[in-house]
Design a protein around this motif. Sequence first.
Motif, mmCIF file in Angstrom:
data_model
loop_
_atom_site.group_PDB
_atom_site.id
_atom_site.type_symbol
_atom_site.label_atom_id
_atom_site.label_comp_id
_atom_site.label_asym_id
_atom_site.label_seq_id
_atom_site.Cartn_x
_atom_site.Cartn_y
_atom_site.Cartn_z
ATOM 1 N N CYS A 145 3.488 -9.920 -15.172
ATOM 2 C CA CYS A 145 4.758 -10.680 -14.899
ATOM 3 C C CYS A 145 4.490 -11.861 -14.768
ATOM 4 O O CYS A 145 3.497 -12.591 -14.380
ATOM 5 C CB CYS A 145 5.819 -10.229 -13.405
ATOM 6 S SG CYS A 145 6.821 -11.235 -12.907
ATOM 7 N N VAL A 147 5.407 -15.468 -14.483
ATOM 8 C CA VAL A 147 6.023 -16.348 -13.462
ATOM 9 C C VAL A 147 6.062 -17.763 -13.855
ATOM 10 O O VAL A 147 5.261 -18.326 -14.253
ATOM 11 C CB VAL A 147 5.725 -16.118 -11.943
ATOM 12 C CG1 VAL A 147 6.521 -17.327 -11.379
ATOM 13 C CG2 VAL A 147 5.491 -14.874 -11.530
ATOM 14 N N ALA A 175 10.240 -14.315 -7.574
ATOM 15 C CA ALA A 175 8.433 -13.595 -7.612
ATOM 16 C C ALA A 175 9.288 -13.293 -6.298
ATOM 17 O O ALA A 175 7.875 -12.084 -5.564
ATOM 18 C CB ALA A 175 8.088 -13.822 -8.630
ATOM 19 N N ARG A 176 8.638 -14.690 -5.613
ATOM 20 C CA ARG A 176 8.507 -14.811 -3.994
ATOM 21 C C ARG A 176 9.088 -13.814 -3.517
ATOM 22 O O ARG A 176 8.768 -13.531 -2.108
ATOM 23 C CB ARG A 176 8.672 -16.044 -3.710
ATOM 24 C CG ARG A 176 7.074 -17.096 -4.226
ATOM 25 C CD ARG A 176 7.624 -18.133 -3.775
ATOM 26 N NE ARG A 176 8.851 -19.297 -3.773
ATOM 27 C CZ ARG A 176 8.188 -20.289 -4.151
ATOM 28 N NH1 ARG A 176 7.900 -20.211 -5.521
ATOM 29 N NH2 ARG A 176 9.618 -20.616 -4.482
ATOM 30 N N PRO A 179 9.689 -9.740 -5.633
ATOM 31 C CA PRO A 179 8.083 -9.219 -6.961
ATOM 32 C C PRO A 179 8.182 -7.633 -7.652
ATOM 33 O O PRO A 179 9.332 -7.502 -7.132
ATOM 34 C CB PRO A 179 6.964 -9.266 -6.175
ATOM 35 C CG PRO A 179 7.588 -9.289 -4.813
ATOM 36 C CD PRO A 179 9.149 -9.510 -4.588
ATOM 37 N N PHE A 186 0.295 -10.299 -12.454
ATOM 38 C CA PHE A 186 1.493 -11.768 -12.319
ATOM 39 C C PHE A 186 0.563 -13.337 -12.603
ATOM 40 O O PHE A 186 -0.888 -12.743 -12.616
ATOM 41 C CB PHE A 186 2.030 -11.650 -10.457
ATOM 42 C CG PHE A 186 2.708 -11.094 -10.158
ATOM 43 C CD1 PHE A 186 3.358 -11.450 -10.490
ATOM 44 C CD2 PHE A 186 2.213 -9.898 -9.418
ATOM 45 C CE1 PHE A 186 4.944 -10.419 -10.300
ATOM 46 C CE2 PHE A 186 3.255 -9.161 -9.260
ATOM 47 C CZ PHE A 186 4.647 -8.998 -9.123
ATOM 48 N N THR A 200 3.761 -19.763 -4.227
ATOM 49 C CA THR A 200 4.022 -18.114 -5.026
ATOM 50 C C THR A 200 2.399 -16.753 -4.729
ATOM 51 O O THR A 200 3.556 -15.733 -4.363
ATOM 52 C CB THR A 200 4.214 -18.096 -6.429
ATOM 53 O OG1 THR A 200 5.544 -19.248 -6.365
ATOM 54 C CG2 THR A 200 4.519 -16.497 -7.493
ATOM 55 N N LEU A 204 2.699 -12.905 -3.434
ATOM 56 C CA LEU A 204 2.524 -11.899 -3.244
ATOM 57 C C LEU A 204 1.698 -11.447 -3.013
ATOM 58 O O LEU A 204 1.806 -10.420 -2.982
ATOM 59 C CB LEU A 204 2.313 -12.691 -5.019
ATOM 60 C CG LEU A 204 2.924 -13.047 -6.127
ATOM 61 C CD1 LEU A 204 2.590 -13.015 -7.370
ATOM 62 C CD2 LEU A 204 4.183 -12.125 -6.415
ATOM 63 N N SER A 210 3.890 -6.025 -3.824
ATOM 64 C CA SER A 210 3.335 -7.087 -4.589
ATOM 65 C C SER A 210 1.745 -7.040 -3.971
ATOM 66 O O SER A 210 0.906 -7.291 -5.027
ATOM 67 C CB SER A 210 3.656 -8.353 -4.971
ATOM 68 O OG SER A 210 3.675 -8.870 -3.751
#
Length: 455
Positions: A145, A147, A175-176, A179, A186, A200, A204, A210
Amino acid sequence: MSHRRIQMRAKLDTTAYPVDLAESLAEGLTLIRKEAPEVVILAHDLPGLRLRQFCKLMRSTPSTQGTTLVVAVQRENQSARVSALVDGAHDVIEMSAESADLRARMRSFMRLQQGSGLYLARSGAHIASGLSEPTVDFAPKTVACFVTGTLSAPMSAPDPADSGIEIRRVAAHVARREPHPDADVFVLWETQQTDEARETLAALLTHPVSQHSRILFVTDCAATGASPLDLGAHDQVPTTVSATELVLRIQRLARRRRDADRERRATTDLERKAYVDGLTGLNNRTAMEEYLARTDRALAEEPRALAVLIADIDHFKSINDNHGHSAGDMVLSRIAQIMKSSLRDGDFIARYGGEEFLIVLPDVRPGQARAVASRLRDAVAGGATAIENGTHVRATISIGIALRSRSERVSTMDLRRAADTALYEAKRNGRNRIEIAQAQSAQHGIPVASARAAF
C-alpha cells in the motif's frame, strides 16, 4: 579505502557499538572466527570479495548464522545496491551515511536479532535470510500500500505486472483512519514540507488492522529528530531508491510479516493446547488449577459470593461398554458443549477429569446456583447423542454444589471438596439429581450434603 573505514568507525565506535577494523577480507574472516560479531559491514568494492559466497559461508557456520550482513556502497551506485541485496546481504547502507542515521540502523538490526529472531537461521534457512529468497509458485501475492500525502512526493513505484506485487495507492488521511486490511507492507514517503508521513507511521503501528503489517519509510530528510527506524519503521531507504531495490525490500518485508504471523499462530496454538482439553474444547485441568489459584487471590483481596459445581455423567462406563469408547467420546463432547452454552460469559467450566466437569459461578446466591444447576441438568437430559448406525444415546448428569457467601472465608479447594462430596450424595441418592453441601461443612473442610436441598 582505509580512510572510509576510519570514518565509519568514528560514527559507530561508542560504548554502545565497539568496532573492530580489518584491512583485508582474510583479516576480517580471522576476526569473525575468533569472536562472532552481531553485525558485519563490508565495502562492496573490497578486494577479493565474492559476496554471495561470503553470505553462504556466514550462514552455514553455526556461530555466525545470526550475524547481520550489511554492504556499504556509494549513494549513486544503484547497481551495487541491488546486487548486494540479491546476493544475500541483509541490508545496504551508504558509505557517506550520517552518524545518526547509521546508528539508528544499527539499533534496528539489534532489535530484529533480539526480538522476533527472524534473522536467525532455522531448519532449511540459508540465503533466504537475506533478500534473495526465490518466489515459490504457491507463495501468496504480496500487497503493498503506497501512502500518498497532501504534498505527494514522486514515487518510483514498481510496475505490478513486472514485480508480482499488487500495488494499491491510498491517501495518508485514509490510511490513518482505515488502513487496508490486506496490506503486507505500507510504503510511506516523507517530504520536507510536512510531518504527515511520521504521523501516519504512528497511526499504522497502533491501529488493530495494520499493527502487524510492515512499514517501509522513504526519506531524504535530515535527521533533526528521531529516526523513523527508532519510531517503529521496519526499513528505511532514500528517495533515490530504484524500482528494483524497492521491489526487493517490499518482498523481504512481506516475508517477514508472514513469518511473524506464522510464529504468532504457532504460539497461540501451543498456548491453546496447553490449556484446552482436546476432546471437549473446554478448559483442561491445568487451566482450572490456575483459574482457581487466581480466584483465591482475588477473593482474599475482595471477598465475593461464589459457587463451585461438579457435574458427572451418570452411568458413563455403561455407555462405553455398550456402544464403544468412540460413542462415549461423542457423548462426552456433546454434553460439554451443552453445558458451556448454558452458562454466562463470566462463568468458568473445565473438564475436571474423565467424565467430570468443574464449574465456577461468581457472584451468585444459593437460589441462582440451584437454577443454573437445574438448567444444566435439564439441558443434558433433554437431548440425545446420535452415534453410528442411527443409534441415539441419552445421558444424564448429577451435580454437587458448594457455596460461599461474601462474608465467609472459604477457599476454592474447600468448595471443591464440598462439591465433590455433594456429588457423591447425588449419585448415592439416585443420579440425575442435584445436591448442595452445607455451608458450614465447606468452612471446616468436612463437606456433608444437605438432602433437604436436593432436587
